[in-house]
Scaffold this active site. Structure first.
Site, mmCIF file in Angstrom:
data_model
loop_
_atom_site.group_PDB
_atom_site.id
_atom_site.type_symbol
_atom_site.label_atom_id
_atom_site.label_comp_id
_atom_site.label_asym_id
_atom_site.label_seq_id
_atom_site.Cartn_x
_atom_site.Cartn_y
_atom_site.Cartn_z
ATOM 1 N N HIS A 222 0.728 -0.992 -0.228
ATOM 2 C CA HIS A 222 -0.137 -0.019 -0.004
ATOM 3 C C HIS A 222 0.796 1.716 -0.314
ATOM 4 O O HIS A 222 0.055 1.898 0.904
ATOM 5 C CB HIS A 222 -1.334 -0.216 1.114
ATOM 6 C CG HIS A 222 -2.309 -1.470 1.283
ATOM 7 N ND1 HIS A 222 -3.497 -0.783 0.130
ATOM 8 C CD2 HIS A 222 -1.987 -2.205 1.677
ATOM 9 C CE1 HIS A 222 -3.689 -2.081 0.540
ATOM 10 N NE2 HIS A 222 -3.031 -2.804 1.506
ATOM 11 N N ASP A 286 -1.238 -4.842 5.582
ATOM 12 C CA ASP A 286 -1.987 -5.698 5.800
ATOM 13 C C ASP A 286 -2.314 -5.980 3.207
ATOM 14 O O ASP A 286 -1.179 -5.083 3.485
ATOM 15 C CB ASP A 286 -3.091 -5.120 5.736
ATOM 16 C CG ASP A 286 -3.456 -3.802 5.446
ATOM 17 O OD1 ASP A 286 -2.550 -3.350 5.341
ATOM 18 O OD2 ASP A 286 -4.454 -3.845 4.076
ATOM 19 N N GLU A 287 -2.357 -6.600 3.502
ATOM 20 C CA GLU A 287 -1.849 -6.996 1.673
ATOM 21 C C GLU A 287 -1.070 -6.962 0.979
ATOM 22 O O GLU A 287 -1.479 -6.215 -0.220
ATOM 23 C CB GLU A 287 -3.668 -6.343 1.413
ATOM 24 C CG GLU A 287 -5.547 -6.286 1.818
ATOM 25 C CD GLU A 287 -6.400 -5.510 1.543
ATOM 26 O OE1 GLU A 287 -6.849 -6.369 2.030
ATOM 27 O OE2 GLU A 287 -5.887 -4.330 1.008
ATOM 28 N N VAL A 288 0.019 -7.364 1.727
ATOM 29 C CA VAL A 288 1.153 -7.363 0.454
ATOM 30 C C VAL A 288 0.916 -8.196 -0.672
ATOM 31 O O VAL A 288 1.064 -9.410 -0.574
ATOM 32 C CB VAL A 288 2.596 -8.009 1.879
ATOM 33 C CG1 VAL A 288 3.507 -7.019 0.921
ATOM 34 C CG2 VAL A 288 1.854 -6.698 2.265
#
Length: 765
Positions: A222, A286-288
């Site tokens: 992100h 998160d969400e790498v």
């Protein structure tokens, strides 16, 4: 009052509020208390219309607040006691935070008694169940100006929320001025960022209201907004420009093998901790997306040399180094639950569980402090009752017994208290006299391993919030009857078999997860929870309407004792009053919605359009994406009917409840209220006809208005005592099928009440 106090007892009488209403202090107030008193008088004046300019009374006695630090900390004593008599009021606390909360409760108790403003005689003791009661706002995808943030802090204080989690960086924006690395905000924000003076102002504003501020700078994924100015930190070659796609997981990711990255983060964090005094520092995590790691030969070689088997281990390696930097700066590292990994240190880490409630408990079992956000995502636009059913220390469908899916039976059951019934299910597992039981009532499942069964009789005990329940059941064919005793009360129990391994036509076996209960010591690691508002589909105009008043439900769930937060109908009653309270202090959750509609309709149609939209609500999260062609961008205008509609229609809730009560009672006043709305909906559809023809945005919801008018016409026959003919019933079925669809991203929120009303009459006939 919202959230409900821990202990509350009403007495007889009241204390009248006059313009002389005054306050005395046991010890001299500190600046935080002085500012709170100023706010108290301003709001009291707004509520009552009285002027408090020449105060001479001493009705309110404030006792023993300790002079605490200006900045609130986790673990501060937030308790208070409030006693209102016929002549005076006593507010006591051991900290100034408790005084702040007591003043908020006192304001909520103001009411008209015998045509005069007064406080009711009451005695209460209050303290929170959880010390962490937060709201996360994403200001990266859509820019949220400082004044909107400040309004939300006021609203948080009203419902005793004490943590503002500020999501300050993402693919679409980096929102804080950095003097060490100015290209972060210069190239990563399109000019929309908070100066360091803004940050200090917001932090102080929050502290005055007992609210901690936790910054989040999301790494290593992100991170487009970081890499726009500093592409040398990335895992793939630049250049990078800010992402404008509002939704999704994108590729840009930092390079964890680059030593310069850690020097950069060390200097950056050292700068940011001077702005944010709280003990916690959120790293996201998160969400790498690992694509750039996988395609980078140097990173792959580094992973091989350091025996890192996959991207999750590489991220854990990064987090280990980052945690040392954060600890060096005197902070505790907080991250989304993806950071949970066996290689992390035992201390200096906290977890925010967003993907699974189980992860919250897993974190607590492993000795990490943890905060729940799973189930509290406000951008998912669930009903208030759905949010009200989530509790950090209760996992729905979790039991600690083995589920025998080959031998089971389900009984839809009621426990009767006087004329009231609590509905649920009792599940039996096992064969012959060797059985175990799951009781599922009020959306909570409890596994009972020790069960005594002899023939057709079953006895067991079940610990609940109110004490120990002793249950005796007798099985009679496909039914069960018995008693459930709590203390001196014997409550009748009845059930009918609805499913089982020998009942293939019945209900399927629900999913139960075997999860051992937490020990008392492990439970202490569950700090509380956070409501989350992500802004993919929300901007500064619509933000407040998606957070409030619904966030008050989560605030109550985290403050009040669990046994007090199970009455949905009373919750909705108080939530609608809280909505008015929030509007009074300046929140724009209602006025901003009205301004969107004003841009679509002239004076001639505005009232009618407002009236229709009041009974619509935003539809499913994913379905809304179909409105945007080809995709939703951060610059896509959010000014449609779906943006003006609320996340949950409370007028529709009232109508649907009134239908339920009328079908049960046939109360004449309820019928008149229902009939009045039905006629208004029919007339309203006629009034909006020309607007539907000339306004493409409004035309998107024309079908809702048409269905509403047609169903209202059929429903009026029912309230008028007329029988429905075959044509009515046929039309009804066709309309209902169409009316269940979303139009313009919205749903017709009164459809459940209308369908129930008409279907009950057609089935009777």
């Amino acid at each position: 009052v919202m959230p409900l106090p821990s202990e509350l007892e009403f007495g007889k009488g009241s204390l009248r509020i006059t313009e002389n209403f005054g306050i005395n202090f046991d010890t001299p107030p500190n600046p935080k208390i002085e500012k709170a008193i100023d706010r108290f008088y301003k709001e009291l004046a707004l509520k009552t219309g009285l002027s408090f300019t020449q105060i001479s009374g001493s009705e309110l006695q404030i006792k023993n607040p300790e002079l605490s630090d200006n900045v609130p900390r986790l673990g501060d004593n937030e308790s208070y006691t409030l006693t209102i008599g016929n002549a005076d009021i006593t507010l006591s606390a051991t900290s100034d935070t408790g005084i702040l909360y007591g003043l908020e409760t006192l304001l909520q108790l103001v009411e008209k008694i015998d045509a005069q403003w007064a406080f009711p005689v009451v005695s209460l003791k209050d303290s929170p169940e959880f010390p962490w009661r937060g709201l996360m706002i994403d200001v990266s995808r859509h820019w949220i100006p400082k004044e909107v943030v400040l309004r939300n802090l006021d609203a948080m204080a009203k419902v005793k929320m004490n943590v503002f989690h500020w999501h300050l960086s993402d693919y679409q924006g980096f929102r804080v001025e950095s003097k060490k690395f100015p290209k972060l905000h210069e190239m990563g924000s399109h000019g929309n960022y908070y100066t360091q003076e803004d940050i200090k102002e917001v932090v102080n504003y929050a502290a005055d209201r007992g609210i901690r501020i936790i910054p989040e700078f999301d790494v290593p994924g992100h991170t487009t907004s970081w890499l726009a100015g500093y592409p040398e930190l990335a895992s793939a070659p630049g250049p990078y420009v800010l992402d404008t796609i509002a939704l999704g997981i994108l590729r840009p990711v930092m390079d964890p093998t680059n030593p310069k990255l850690y020097n950069f983060l060390d200097e950056f964090i050292a700068e940011m901790v001077t702005l944010f005094p709280d003990d916690y520092f959120h790293i996201g995590g998160d969400e790498v997306m690992a694509t750039d790691w996988e395609e980078n030969k140097n990173i792959q070689q580094y992973m091989e040399e350091n025996q890192l088997a996959n991207s999750h281990e590489l991220q854990a390696h990064f987090n280990q180094r980052l945690q040392k930097i954060i600890a060096k700066n005197g902070k505790i590292m907080l991250g989304w639950d993806e950071i949970l990994h066996p290689d992390l240190p035992d201390e200096g880490i906290a977890i925010q569980a967003w993907r699974s409630h189980k992860v919250l408990w897993e974190s607590a079992r492993n000795g990490y402090d943890a905060v729940l956000s799973k189930g509290y995502y406000l951008d998912h636009k669930k009903s208030a009752s759905e949010y009200y059913s989530i509790h950090p220390k209760v996992i729905k469908g979790a039991v600690n017994i083995e589920i025998d899916s080959m031998n089971w039976a389900a009984y839809k059951s009621n426990i009767y208290f006087d004329e009231s019934a609590i509905g649920g299910h009792i599940y039996l597992f096992g064969k012959d006299d060797d059985i175990q039981i799951v009781m599922n009532f009020m959306e909570e499942s409890t596994g009972i391993a020790e069960v005594e069964k002899k023939g057709n009789k079953i006895n067991f005990t079940n610990k609940i919030d109110f004490g120990t329940m002793k249950v005796s059941i007798e099985m009679k064919g496909d039914s069960i009857v018995g008693l459930s005793s709590i203390g001196l009360f014997d409550l009748k129990l009845k059930g009918v078999k609805t499913g089982g391994s020998d009942f293939p036509e019945g209900d399927p076996l629900p999913k139960f997860d075997k999860i051992e209960p937490l020990t008392e010591e492990q439970s202490l690691h569950i700090l509380g929870g956070e409501a989350c508002m992500w802004t993919e589909m929300v901007d500064s105009v619509t933000l407040e309407s998606r957070i409030w008043p619904k966030a008050a439900v989560i605030a109550e769930k985290l403050w009040s004792p669990q046994e007090l937060t199970k009455d949905d109908e009373d919750m909705y009653r108080r939530l609608m009053l809280m909505s008015d309270e929030l509007e009074l202090i300046g929140l724009q959750h209602k006025s901003n919605q009205a301004s969107i509609l004003k841009g679509m309709a002239g004076k001639e149609y505005l009232t009618a359009l407002n009236f229709l939209v009041d009974y619509l609500q935003e539809g499913a999260f994913a379905n809304r994406l179909s409105l945007y062609d080809p995709t939703l961008y951060t610059f896509t205008p959010l000014d449609g009917i779906v943006d003006a509609a609320s996340a949950e229609s409370y007028p529709a809730y009232v109508f649907n409840k009134n239908v339920d009560h009328w079908l049960e009672s046939k109360d004449e006043k309820l019928k008149e209220s229902i009939e009045s709305l039905l006629r208004q909906w029919i007339d309203n559809h006629e009034q909006l006809g020309p607007l539907f023809d000339h306004n493409a945005k409004v035309e998107m919801i024309q079908a809702h208005s048409d269905h509403l008018a047609k169903l209202s016409t059929i429903a009026l026959k029912i309230t008028g005592g007329k029988a429905l003919d075959e044509n009515d019933i046929s039309n009804f079925e066709a309309i209902i099928k169409e009316a269940q669809n979303e139009y313009g991203g919205t749903v017709l929120a009164v459809l459940p009440g209308l369908e129930k009303m008409i279907r009950s009459a057609s089935q009777t006939e």
